[in-house]
Write an enzyme that holds these catalytic residues in place. Structure first.
Site, PDB file in Angstrom:
ATOM      1  N   SER A 116      12.045   6.152   8.233  1.00  0.00           N
ATOM      2  CA  SER A 116      11.594   5.791   9.570  1.00  0.00           C
ATOM      3  C   SER A 116      12.072   4.375   9.878  1.00  0.00           C
ATOM      4  O   SER A 116      11.908   3.468   9.066  1.00  0.00           O
ATOM      5  CB  SER A 116      10.062   5.854   9.611  1.00  0.00           C
ATOM      6  OG  SER A 116       9.589   5.416  10.868  1.00  0.00           O
ATOM      7  N   GLU A 152       0.821  -1.207   0.000  1.00  0.00           N
ATOM      8  CA  GLU A 152       0.000   0.000   0.000  1.00  0.00           C
ATOM      9  C   GLU A 152       0.857   1.260   0.000  1.00  0.00           C
ATOM     10  O   GLU A 152       1.988   1.257   0.481  1.00  0.00           O
ATOM     11  CB  GLU A 152      -0.932  -0.001   1.223  1.00  0.00           C
ATOM     12  CG  GLU A 152      -1.950  -1.125   1.146  1.00  0.00           C
ATOM     13  CD  GLU A 152      -2.960  -1.122   2.281  1.00  0.00           C
ATOM     14  OE1 GLU A 152      -4.107  -1.495   2.029  1.00  0.00           O
ATOM     15  OE2 GLU A 152      -2.594  -0.770   3.421  1.00  0.00           O
ATOM     16  N   ASN A 189      -3.422   3.734  16.663  1.00  0.00           N
ATOM     17  CA  ASN A 189      -4.554   3.415  15.800  1.00  0.00           C
ATOM     18  C   ASN A 189      -4.941   1.971  16.048  1.00  0.00           C
ATOM     19  O   ASN A 189      -4.075   1.101  16.154  1.00  0.00           O
ATOM     20  CB  ASN A 189      -4.169   3.602  14.327  1.00  0.00           C
ATOM     21  CG  ASN A 189      -4.008   5.070  13.970  1.00  0.00           C
ATOM     22  OD1 ASN A 189      -4.907   5.859  14.186  1.00  0.00           O
ATOM     23  ND2 ASN A 189      -2.842   5.423  13.451  1.00  0.00           N
ATOM     24  N   GLY A 210       6.655  -2.170   6.033  1.00  0.00           N
ATOM     25  CA  GLY A 210       8.025  -2.659   6.007  1.00  0.00           C
ATOM     26  C   GLY A 210       9.003  -1.826   6.795  1.00  0.00           C
ATOM     27  O   GLY A 210       8.717  -0.697   7.201  1.00  0.00           O
ATOM     28  N   GLU A 211      10.168  -2.406   7.029  1.00  0.00           N
ATOM     29  CA  GLU A 211      11.246  -1.738   7.747  1.00  0.00           C
ATOM     30  C   GLU A 211      12.314  -1.353   6.712  1.00  0.00           C
ATOM     31  O   GLU A 211      13.035  -2.222   6.206  1.00  0.00           O
ATOM     32  CB  GLU A 211      11.811  -2.690   8.823  1.00  0.00           C
ATOM     33  CG  GLU A 211      13.120  -2.260   9.437  1.00  0.00           C
ATOM     34  CD  GLU A 211      13.155  -0.822   9.940  1.00  0.00           C
ATOM     35  OE1 GLU A 211      12.209  -0.396  10.635  1.00  0.00           O
ATOM     36  OE2 GLU A 211      14.129  -0.113   9.619  1.00  0.00           O
ATOM     37  N   SER A 271      11.265   5.008  15.561  1.00  0.00           N
ATOM     38  CA  SER A 271      10.037   4.619  16.244  1.00  0.00           C
ATOM     39  C   SER A 271      10.407   4.082  17.618  1.00  0.00           C
ATOM     40  O   SER A 271      10.797   2.931  17.769  1.00  0.00           O
ATOM     41  CB  SER A 271       9.308   3.557  15.429  1.00  0.00           C
ATOM     42  OG  SER A 271       8.993   4.080  14.158  1.00  0.00           O
ATOM     43  N   LEU A 272      10.294   4.939  18.618  1.00  0.00           N
ATOM     44  CA  LEU A 272      10.810   4.594  19.936  1.00  0.00           C
ATOM     45  C   LEU A 272       9.768   3.854  20.782  1.00  0.00           C
ATOM     46  O   LEU A 272      10.002   2.741  21.224  1.00  0.00           O
ATOM     47  CB  LEU A 272      11.262   5.884  20.646  1.00  0.00           C
ATOM     48  CG  LEU A 272      12.327   5.741  21.719  1.00  0.00           C
ATOM     49  CD1 LEU A 272      13.602   5.143  21.159  1.00  0.00           C
ATOM     50  CD2 LEU A 272      12.633   7.098  22.345  1.00  0.00           C
ATOM     51  N   HIS A 273       8.648   4.487  21.044  1.00  0.00           N
ATOM     52  CA  HIS A 273       7.492   3.897  21.749  1.00  0.00           C
ATOM     53  C   HIS A 273       7.726   3.540  23.215  1.00  0.00           C
ATOM     54  O   HIS A 273       6.772   3.368  23.974  1.00  0.00           O
ATOM     55  CB  HIS A 273       6.937   2.656  21.043  1.00  0.00           C
ATOM     56  CG  HIS A 273       6.674   2.850  19.598  1.00  0.00           C
ATOM     57  ND1 HIS A 273       5.950   3.912  19.113  1.00  0.00           N
ATOM     58  CD2 HIS A 273       7.039   2.129  18.505  1.00  0.00           C
ATOM     59  CE1 HIS A 273       5.881   3.827  17.788  1.00  0.00           C
ATOM     60  NE2 HIS A 273       6.534   2.764  17.391  1.00  0.00           N
ATOM     61  N   CYS A 305       6.305  -7.191   6.855  1.00  0.00           N
ATOM     62  CA  CYS A 305       7.436  -6.793   7.690  1.00  0.00           C
ATOM     63  C   CYS A 305       7.748  -7.937   8.646  1.00  0.00           C
ATOM     64  O   CYS A 305       6.841  -8.590   9.163  1.00  0.00           O
ATOM     65  CB  CYS A 305       7.104  -5.537   8.495  1.00  0.00           C
ATOM     66  SG  CYS A 305       8.498  -4.940   9.489  1.00  0.00           S
ATOM     67  N   CYS A 323       1.218  -3.293  15.409  1.00  0.00           N
ATOM     68  CA  CYS A 323       1.231  -2.807  14.026  1.00  0.00           C
ATOM     69  C   CYS A 323       0.584  -3.827  13.095  1.00  0.00           C
ATOM     70  O   CYS A 323       0.942  -5.011  13.113  1.00  0.00           O
ATOM     71  CB  CYS A 323       2.685  -2.553  13.613  1.00  0.00           C
ATOM     72  SG  CYS A 323       2.911  -2.273  11.852  1.00  0.00           S
TER      73      CYS A 323
HETATM   74  N1  SAH Z   1       9.040   0.009  10.042  1.00  0.00           N
HETATM   75  C1  SAH Z   1       9.260   1.403  10.175  1.00  0.00           C
HETATM   76  C2  SAH Z   1       8.431   2.252   9.247  1.00  0.00           C
HETATM   77  C3  SAH Z   1       6.985   1.856   9.039  1.00  0.00           C
HETATM   78  S1  SAH Z   1       5.898   1.969  10.409  1.00  0.00           S
HETATM   79  C4  SAH Z   1       9.063   1.840  11.604  1.00  0.00           C
HETATM   80  O1  SAH Z   1       8.524   1.079  12.391  1.00  0.00           O
HETATM   81  O2  SAH Z   1       9.477   2.939  11.930  1.00  0.00           O
HETATM   82  C5  SAH Z   1       5.470   3.684  10.481  1.00  0.00           C
HETATM   83  C6  SAH Z   1       5.132   4.178  11.884  1.00  0.00           C
HETATM   84  O3  SAH Z   1       3.847   3.716  12.303  1.00  0.00           O
HETATM   85  C7  SAH Z   1       6.108   3.726  12.934  1.00  0.00           C
HETATM   86  O4  SAH Z   1       6.444   4.798  13.766  1.00  0.00           O
HETATM   87  C8  SAH Z   1       5.282   2.695  13.689  1.00  0.00           C
HETATM   88  O5  SAH Z   1       5.747   2.477  14.975  1.00  0.00           O
HETATM   89  C9  SAH Z   1       3.931   3.312  13.667  1.00  0.00           C
HETATM   90  N2  SAH Z   1       2.836   2.421  13.996  1.00  0.00           N
HETATM   91  C10 SAH Z   1       2.762   1.100  13.787  1.00  0.00           C
HETATM   92  N3  SAH Z   1       1.568   0.614  14.216  1.00  0.00           N
HETATM   93  C11 SAH Z   1       0.879   1.674  14.688  1.00  0.00           C
HETATM   94  C12 SAH Z   1      -0.422   1.826  15.246  1.00  0.00           C
HETATM   95  N4  SAH Z   1      -1.249   0.799  15.368  1.00  0.00           N
HETATM   96  N5  SAH Z   1      -0.816   3.064  15.634  1.00  0.00           N
HETATM   97  C13 SAH Z   1       0.010   4.126  15.483  1.00  0.00           C
HETATM   98  N6  SAH Z   1       1.247   4.053  14.943  1.00  0.00           N
HETATM   99  C14 SAH Z   1       1.676   2.828  14.554  1.00  0.00           C
HETATM  100 FE1  SF4 Z   2       5.259  -2.301  11.815  1.00  0.00          FE
HETATM  101 FE2  SF4 Z   2       7.475  -0.789  11.556  1.00  0.00          FE
HETATM  102 FE3  SF4 Z   2       7.309  -2.689  13.494  1.00  0.00          FE
HETATM  103 FE4  SF4 Z   2       7.493  -3.396  10.908  1.00  0.00          FE
HETATM  104  S1  SF4 Z   2       9.033  -2.314  12.123  1.00  0.00           S
HETATM  105  S2  SF4 Z   2       6.135  -4.298  12.443  1.00  0.00           S
HETATM  106  S3  SF4 Z   2       6.291  -1.796   9.906  1.00  0.00           S
HETATM  107  S4  SF4 Z   2       6.063  -0.818  13.293  1.00  0.00           S
END
Ligand code: SAH
Ligand code: SF4
Length: 358
Positions: free
Chosen positions: A187, A87, A286, A157-158, A210-212, A107, A114
């Site tokens: 990212s 997508e 989300n 994807g990563e 993407s720290l979280h 991924c 995710c």
């Molecule tokens: N794999 C890479 C890039 C794609 S994900 C990464 O993880 O950075 C893009 C962003 O969406 C990342 O910051 C990821 O952590 C975030 N993400 C994944 N699932 C999510 C969700 N359910 N709600 C909000 N953000 C989410």
């Molecule tokens: Fe989703 Fe990014 Fe984690 Fe892959 S690395 S599972 S795209 S949040």
């Protein structure tokens, strides 16, 4: 057979070896500046158009195109020649239009919250398949009287687990499609060797991490890759990137209700972000089918952001874009869903009215 955006200049020149020398440059410009299919290159003789249309098929076959209720977010579901699906999301803001591209079909990183991670890994995308997503978005933007300005590698994807092809695409997007490196953002979930490699490249792209979670015990649970590259190594790599590139670093933080949204979480995040001068993007989680928790409620989001700002950290709350078409961060999962436009019919964007988001 190579697709139109898989070929480099030499490959195209070889394909057109029987033609006058200027043809290959003309076709290259048609593809990259005109964003045109060979069939639309009316400055070519019709026979050559037909030949190129066959020799350079598109890699992306539009399965569906969804448009959000406000017309400002578009999502494509593409079928690839081998049946894989990915997508792409195009978002219009007041001052810019951004395409969010996929770098892999699926991924392998397995982040539990995710949707892409929940579906597992299918395969790597080629540079051409990534570039073609940008071209498709650029065409639609242009049809709507807008210019595509930004590319974020935040789709499926990563990106740093597909380094060479992603970097090949970055180079092409910069050199051939003419987007500035400052408007390209990669990212990553924290592939430390990839960040270090990125720091040695000549193009200064933006890095989003993407720290979280800002402590290993929690991050190990949310992001399995943290067990391989824990926070200490990740932060050191971020610092290295900052010093090498001088580009803004940002941290993405999906706020999950009761999981990573306490005052302590905010303080721990500030402890990492502030010394790096990093910008924090807060995104209320989300909803996805395979994860039980929900996003942090608005009041808590606001106080989390306020606490970061009080600690001297720049923080932005990102509005969810395209949730009604499952196009928001983390929701890309290649199932056919949402209000769709039958394939083949162009859905130009409505004029953008508001800014915000990111
Ligand atoms: N794999 C890479 C890039 C794609 S994900 C990464 O993880 O950075 C893009 C962003 O969406 C990342 O910051 C990821 O952590 C975030 N993400 C994944 N699932 C999510 C969700 N359910 N709600 C909000 N953000 C989410
Ligand atoms: Fe989703 Fe990014 Fe984690 Fe892959 S690395 S599972 S795209 S949040």
């Amino acid at each position: 057979m190579p697709s139109a955006y898989e070929l480099d200049r030499d490959g195209l020149a070889a394909l057109l070896a029987d033609q006058p020398a200027y043809r290959s440059h003309q076709v290259w410009r048609g593809l990259h500046e005109g964003l045109r299919r060979p069939a639309e290159m009316t400055d070519l003789p019709p026979a050559l158009r037909r030949r190129l249309e066959e020799a350079l098929p598109p890699a992306l076959d539009e399965v569906t195109r969804s448009v959000s209720g406000d017309g400002r977010t578009l999502k494509w579901l593409w079928g690839l020649p081998d049946g894989a699906r990915v997508e792409t999301v195009l978002m219009h803001y007041r001052d810019r239009s951004t395409v969010c591209v996929s770098s892999q079909a699926g991924c392998a990183m397995g982040c539990s919250f995710c949707a892409t991670g929940q579906g597992g890994f299918t395969r790597q995308l080629s540079s051409g398949e990534i570039v073609e997503q940008v071209v498709a978005a650029g065409r639609v933007a242009r049809l709507g009287g807008r210019r595509l300005t930004n590319v974020v590698f935040m789709g499926m994807g990563e990106p740093l687990a597909n380094y060479d092809r992603v970097w090949g695409a970055v180079t092409r997007i910069h050199a051939d499609l003419g987007l500035s490196a400052r408007h390209l953002t990669i990212s990553t979930v924290g592939v430390v060797p990839g960040i270090r490699r990125l720091a040695g490249e000549d193009l200064p792209v933006n890095l989003a991490v993407s720290l979280h979670a800002a402590r290993d015990e929690l991050r190990d649970r949310l992001v399995p890759l943290n067990r391989r590259y824990p926070l200490g190594a990740l932060i050191a790599a971020c610092r290295h990137y900052l010093v090498a590139k001088g580009r803004r670093l940002s941290f993405e933080w999906a706020l999950i209700d009761g999981v990573n949204d306490t005052d302590t979480d905010a303080d721990e995040l500030a402890g990492i972000a502030r010394p790096l001068g990093a910008h924090v993007n807060l995104i209320p989680l989300n909803p996805t089918p395979g994860y039980p928790s929900v996003g942090t409620p608005p009041q808590r989001v606001a106080s989390f952001a306020g606490r970061l700002r009080d600690a001297g950290v720049n923080a932005t709350v990102r509005r969810n874009r395209g949730t009604d078409i499952d196009a928001a961060c983390g929701q890309l999962a290649t199932r056919v869903a949402g209000p769709t436009v039958p394939r083949g019919r162009p859905a130009g964007p409505a004029p953008a009215r508001h800014g915000g988001g990111g």
